[in-house]
Design a protein around this motif. Structure first.
Motif, PDB file in Angstrom:
ATOM      1  N   HIS A   1       0.647  17.706 -43.647  1.00  0.00           N
ATOM      2  CA  HIS A   1       0.403  16.951 -44.784  1.00  0.00           C
ATOM      3  C   HIS A   1       1.216  17.087 -45.384  1.00  0.00           C
ATOM      4  N   VAL A   2       0.918  15.731 -46.155  1.00  0.00           N
ATOM      5  CA  VAL A   2       2.386  15.261 -46.912  1.00  0.00           C
ATOM      6  C   VAL A   2       3.169  15.618 -48.066  1.00  0.00           C
ATOM      7  N   GLY A   3       1.943  16.848 -49.390  1.00  0.00           N
ATOM      8  CA  GLY A   3       3.120  17.207 -50.237  1.00  0.00           C
ATOM      9  C   GLY A   3       4.355  18.137 -49.228  1.00  0.00           C
ATOM     10  N   THR A   4       3.354  18.941 -48.734  1.00  0.00           N
ATOM     11  CA  THR A   4       4.824  20.028 -48.297  1.00  0.00           C
ATOM     12  C   THR A   4       5.364  19.673 -46.760  1.00  0.00           C
ATOM     13  N   PHE A   5       5.648  18.328 -46.202  1.00  0.00           N
ATOM     14  CA  PHE A   5       6.182  17.904 -44.925  1.00  0.00           C
ATOM     15  C   PHE A   5       7.507  17.929 -45.191  1.00  0.00           C
ATOM     16  N   SER A   6       8.086  17.108 -46.538  1.00  0.00           N
ATOM     17  CA  SER A   6       8.504  16.470 -46.527  1.00  0.00           C
ATOM     18  C   SER A   6       9.687  17.150 -48.113  1.00  0.00           C
TER      19      SER A   6
ATOM     20  N   ILE B   1      -0.284  21.201 -24.600  1.00  0.00           N
ATOM     21  CA  ILE B   1       0.388  19.755 -24.341  1.00  0.00           C
ATOM     22  C   ILE B   1       0.291  19.229 -23.528  1.00  0.00           C
ATOM     23  N   LEU B   2       0.323  20.353 -21.663  1.00  0.00           N
ATOM     24  CA  LEU B   2       0.095  19.749 -20.843  1.00  0.00           C
ATOM     25  C   LEU B   2      -1.776  20.374 -20.589  1.00  0.00           C
ATOM     26  N   SER B   3      -2.120  20.547 -21.447  1.00  0.00           N
ATOM     27  CA  SER B   3      -3.566  20.652 -21.287  1.00  0.00           C
ATOM     28  C   SER B   3      -4.250  19.194 -20.405  1.00  0.00           C
ATOM     29  N   PRO B   4      -5.593  18.711 -19.957  1.00  0.00           N
ATOM     30  CA  PRO B   4      -5.686  17.807 -20.350  1.00  0.00           C
ATOM     31  C   PRO B   4      -5.760  16.927 -20.696  1.00  0.00           C
ATOM     32  N   TYR B   5      -6.117  17.318 -22.292  1.00  0.00           N
ATOM     33  CA  TYR B   5      -6.456  17.040 -23.419  1.00  0.00           C
ATOM     34  C   TYR B   5      -5.966  16.447 -24.605  1.00  0.00           C
ATOM     35  N   THR B   6      -5.880  15.988 -25.294  1.00  0.00           N
ATOM     36  CA  THR B   6      -5.309  15.111 -26.125  1.00  0.00           C
ATOM     37  C   THR B   6      -4.586  16.130 -27.659  1.00  0.00           C
ATOM     38  N   PRO B   7      -3.256  16.100 -27.135  1.00  0.00           N
ATOM     39  CA  PRO B   7      -2.973  17.278 -27.389  1.00  0.00           C
ATOM     40  C   PRO B   7      -2.739  16.837 -29.562  1.00  0.00           C
ATOM     41  N   MET B   8      -2.794  18.218 -29.776  1.00  0.00           N
ATOM     42  CA  MET B   8      -2.062  17.831 -31.245  1.00  0.00           C
ATOM     43  C   MET B   8      -1.557  19.239 -31.565  1.00  0.00           C
ATOM     44  N   LEU B   9       0.023  18.853 -32.467  1.00  0.00           N
ATOM     45  CA  LEU B   9       0.717  19.599 -33.367  1.00  0.00           C
ATOM     46  C   LEU B   9       0.686  19.953 -34.710  1.00  0.00           C
ATOM     47  N   PHE B  10       0.419  21.088 -35.277  1.00  0.00           N
ATOM     48  CA  PHE B  10       0.703  21.194 -36.917  1.00  0.00           C
ATOM     49  C   PHE B  10       1.938  21.487 -37.132  1.00  0.00           C
ATOM     50  N   MET B  11       2.338  20.061 -38.541  1.00  0.00           N
ATOM     51  CA  MET B  11       3.631  19.971 -38.870  1.00  0.00           C
ATOM     52  C   MET B  11       4.366  21.740 -38.378  1.00  0.00           C
ATOM     53  N   GLY B  12       5.689  21.557 -38.168  1.00  0.00           N
ATOM     54  CA  GLY B  12       6.770  22.468 -37.818  1.00  0.00           C
ATOM     55  C   GLY B  12       6.362  22.820 -36.835  1.00  0.00           C
ATOM     56  N   GLU B  13       5.355  23.244 -36.118  1.00  0.00           N
ATOM     57  CA  GLU B  13       4.851  23.822 -35.296  1.00  0.00           C
ATOM     58  C   GLU B  13       6.062  23.995 -33.499  1.00  0.00           C
ATOM     59  N   GLU B  14       7.282  22.636 -33.561  1.00  0.00           N
ATOM     60  CA  GLU B  14       7.850  22.697 -32.651  1.00  0.00           C
ATOM     61  C   GLU B  14       8.865  23.221 -32.491  1.00  0.00           C
ATOM     62  N   TYR B  15       9.626  23.442 -34.038  1.00  0.00           N
ATOM     63  CA  TYR B  15      10.516  24.649 -34.047  1.00  0.00           C
ATOM     64  C   TYR B  15       9.837  26.150 -34.744  1.00  0.00           C
TER      65      TYR B  15
ATOM     66  N   GLU C   1       8.444  27.529 -37.344  1.00  0.00           N
ATOM     67  CA  GLU C   1       8.495  27.005 -38.401  1.00  0.00           C
ATOM     68  C   GLU C   1       7.989  28.679 -39.256  1.00  0.00           C
ATOM     69  N   GLU C   2       9.012  28.851 -40.329  1.00  0.00           N
ATOM     70  CA  GLU C   2       8.512  30.336 -40.786  1.00  0.00           C
ATOM     71  C   GLU C   2       8.076  30.110 -41.949  1.00  0.00           C
TER      72      GLU C   2
ATOM     73  N   SER D   1       4.658  27.296 -49.152  1.00  0.00           N
ATOM     74  CA  SER D   1       4.135  26.152 -48.229  1.00  0.00           C
ATOM     75  C   SER D   1       5.493  25.375 -47.840  1.00  0.00           C
ATOM     76  N   LYS D   2       6.326  24.576 -48.113  1.00  0.00           N
ATOM     77  CA  LYS D   2       6.755  23.759 -47.878  1.00  0.00           C
ATOM     78  C   LYS D   2       7.502  24.144 -46.507  1.00  0.00           C
ATOM     79  N   LEU D   3       7.536  23.001 -45.479  1.00  0.00           N
ATOM     80  CA  LEU D   3       8.438  23.144 -44.261  1.00  0.00           C
ATOM     81  C   LEU D   3      10.088  23.663 -45.135  1.00  0.00           C
ATOM     82  N   LYS D   4      10.924  24.116 -44.261  1.00  0.00           N
ATOM     83  CA  LYS D   4      11.998  24.543 -44.067  1.00  0.00           C
ATOM     84  C   LYS D   4      13.172  23.680 -43.640  1.00  0.00           C
ATOM     85  N   HIS D   5      11.975  23.422 -42.066  1.00  0.00           N
ATOM     86  CA  HIS D   5      12.703  22.182 -41.077  1.00  0.00           C
ATOM     87  C   HIS D   5      14.359  23.526 -40.763  1.00  0.00           C
ATOM     88  N   ASN D   6      13.854  24.435 -40.750  1.00  0.00           N
ATOM     89  CA  ASN D   6      14.960  25.260 -40.242  1.00  0.00           C
ATOM     90  C   ASN D   6      15.717  24.816 -39.288  1.00  0.00           C
ATOM     91  N   TYR D   7      15.310  24.086 -37.878  1.00  0.00           N
ATOM     92  CA  TYR D   7      15.732  23.892 -36.393  1.00  0.00           C
ATOM     93  C   TYR D   7      16.699  23.242 -36.821  1.00  0.00           C
TER      94      TYR D   7
END
Length: 600
Positions: A118-123, A421-435, A437-438, A485-491
């Motif tokens: 989401h452009v408004g909360t990603f950065s 990510i290891l499913s046979p399908y097309t994977p999608m992450l939601f912003m902040g999921e990868e680290y 995000e709290e 709702s803005k990301l902290k990018h806490n990683y």
């Protein structure tokens, strides 16, 4: 294909701007050029109620409105810029942009690793430029495509985007049309494809003037948003044209690679050729013209393969669709939640079915819906299904907007990542999921109508009654809800969160190395007797994934001496408690995953 007609304001250097608007029931339509004094541009009526006029001195930056029947003065429904908001004059913009992506070719769909944002909360900036600044981080993670939540002009400067009222105008507070083009160009330079979320099933209420112009809506159907958009009633050809022209604009003029079509089950059309089929036909034609590949990806809760089956098989020919079943079964497995629509998804064997057959509800009776739903998707290629464990809907439509970070243990986040990510399908992450995000992702708006604000508050509260969630719903209108709702990018300042991100990176790199070998046909999946251990193998890739969902350690009886360990979520380098893996006596710790590679 049906009627095609350009609409809106089109500027040509040294010629001026041609204004075209559809108003079939109007007796007179004038264009008004705003300046020190308003200048009237009479528009001529053409076939089917289109009104056209040329203003030779209307250059980019010119503000304009349309006046209907010498009375109401309104913004252009096909406006490409609303610099002063949804209730004020539209702006003529320059069509030209100095693109640097002439050599760009869209990626094969199976190579998409999507990152929804989401452009408004990603950065920190909350703009298209802010997203550009974060592209090196997404590239480092291994992302190959970003999916941008809707950017069609909405009221105020805080909104998820689904209340857009000018589908052709990129939100001015994000950076407008020029800012979006710059973002797409930067993504392509980095090798990243761009999906844009578009909404063709409704428009927001605040600043929506379509009804003033013509029968854009029909009372034939009721929707959660009121009268349905008119895709099959009298004059519907021209409503269809409005949205088809919109899709073609994003793909052609903004170089967008794919469109995510919001909630297509709410595009109500009983005509001989469904709107989605007609849209796909126009996109096919554009592909031939541009020598480029474009994808249409539907969001639907109908589990209907007709959306993605080829045109020659009676389908609509779309490239892919979201698969909510996969999200729901993962969510119930890891959280234990079974309220609301999750009531249909509490069985572990559903996960095996989803891995091998895609839709869980493929002609089954749904207790939640009290009816049979779905069709069989077994033979549809895995790449046609976009899967995730979190997205804006599933997080943001919780009462408090909690991410899985707040709902499960840190250790459980890693098996969840492997499942997607290891499913046979097309994977999608939601912003902040990868680290991990709290901060939550909550629902927010900045409407201008007090009655509407109260209706939204009440509507949100009513939505949550089917769930056993505790607490009080945040105020959607409050700026604090948006800021929260803005990301902290806490990683960046937390070793544990950075280690989780590194785990995601390792999974993504592994997926990229085997992606050509992933399919449902070459996948084997089983559950243990306690239904706590999922064991699935991509036989053609020689990759095996064993997940313990339980709170207790589990012993794997299989002889794994012909399998080499390549990832163990319990490893300390992934912030785990420490790996004790042995191929001869495999004990899986609680809430863990091991990924193995065939060694022969």
């Amino acid at each position: 294909m049906g009627i095609t007609r350009e609409i809106g304001a089109h500027y040509v250097p040294e010629q001026g701007t041609t204004f075209t608007v559809w108003a079939p029931e109007a007796e007179q339509v004038d264009g008004l050029i705003h300046g020190e004094k308003k200048k009237t541009i009479p528009l001529q009526r053409e076939a089917f109620g289109y009104w056209v006029g040329l203003a030779e001195d209307a250059e980019p930056g010119t503000r304009y409105t349309f006046r209907l029947n010498n009375d109401k003065e309104l913004p252009d429904p096909a406006s490409q810029s609303q610099p002063e908001g949804v209730h004020e004059a539209s702006e003529v913009i320059a069509p030209n942009y100095s693109w640097t992506n002439q050599n760009w070719k869209n990626l094969p769909l199976e190579d998409y690793i999507i990152y929804e944002l989401h452009v408004g909360t990603f950065s920190e900036e909350g703009t298209f430029e802010g997203v550009i600044n974060k592209l090196p981080e997404l590239l480092d993670l291994g992302i190959t495509a970003i999916e941008i939540m809707p950017v069609a002009q909405f009221p105020g400067n805080r909104n998820w985007g689904y209340d857009g009222v000018y589908p052709f105008a990129a939100q001015d507070s994000y950076g407008g049309a020029k800012g979006l083009k710059k973002l797409v160009d930067a993504c392509h330079a980095a090798g990243i494809a761009v999906l844009l979320d578009v909404v063709y099933n409704h428009l927001g209420p605040d600043g929506n003037y379509l009804n003033e112009y013509g029968p854009y809506f029909t009372e034939k159907y009721n929707t959660p948003w009121g009268a349905a958009l008119n895709f099959d009633d009298a004059h519907s050809d021209h409503v269809r044209n409005f949205f088809i022209q919109n899709a073609l604009m994003w793909l052609r003029d903004f170089h967008i690679d794919a469109l995510r079509l919001d909630a297509v089950h709410a595009i109500l059309d009983t005509g001989a050729k469904h709107f989605l089929q007609e849209l796909q036909e126009h996109v096919n034609h554009l592909q031939e013209q541009q020598n480029q590949t474009y994808y249409l990806i539907a969001e639907s809760d109908l589990n209907d393969v007709r959306l993605i089956n080829p045109l020659e098989q009676g389908g609509y020919g779309l490239a892919a669709q979201w698969m909510d079943d996969y999200h729901h079964v993962i969510h119930t497995m890891v959280t234990g939640e079974t309220e609301g629509y999750y009531a249909d998804f509490g069985k572990p064997e559903h996960l095996v079915k989803a891995l091998k057959h895609s839709f869980i509800y493929n002609g089954l009776f749904s207790e939640y819906r009290k009816r049979t739903i779905g069709s069989d998707a077994t033979i549809n290629p895995a790449k046609q299904f976009v899967v995730c464990s979190q997205n804006h809907d599933q997080v943001g439509n919780r009462m408090l907007g909690e991410r899985l970070t707040q709902l499960v243990s840190f250790e459980m986040l890693k098996p969840i990542a492997a499942l997607v990510i290891l499913s046979p399908y097309t994977p999608m992450l939601f912003m902040g999921e990868e680290y991990g995000e709290e901060n939550p992702f909550q629902f927010f708006v900045s409407h201008t109508d007090k009655d509407l604000i109260e209706a939204v508050r009440k509507g949100r509260t009513d939505e949550f009654r089917a769930f056993a969630w505790q607490g009080e719903a945040p105020d959607p209108q409050s700026e604090e809800t948006f800021n929260r709702s803005k990301l902290k990018h806490n990683y960046k300042n937390s070793e544990k969160h950075n280690q989780l991100r590194e785990f995601y990176k390792a999974l993504i790199q592994l997926r990229k190395s085997i992606v050509k070998k992933l399919s449902k046909e070459h996948l084997e999946a089983t559950l243990n007797e306690q239904e706590t251990v999922l064991d699935f193998t991509h036989t053609s890739a020689g990759i095996r994934c064993i997940i313990n969902f339980g709170k207790e350690s589990q012993t794997i009886a299989d002889d794994l001496r012909n399998w080499k360990l390549i990832l163990d979520s319990a490893d300390e380098k992934w912030a785990g408690p420490g790996s004790n893996y042995s191929s001869e006596n495999t004990i899986l710790p609680p809430e863990s995953v091991v990924v193995l590679q065939a060694s022969r």
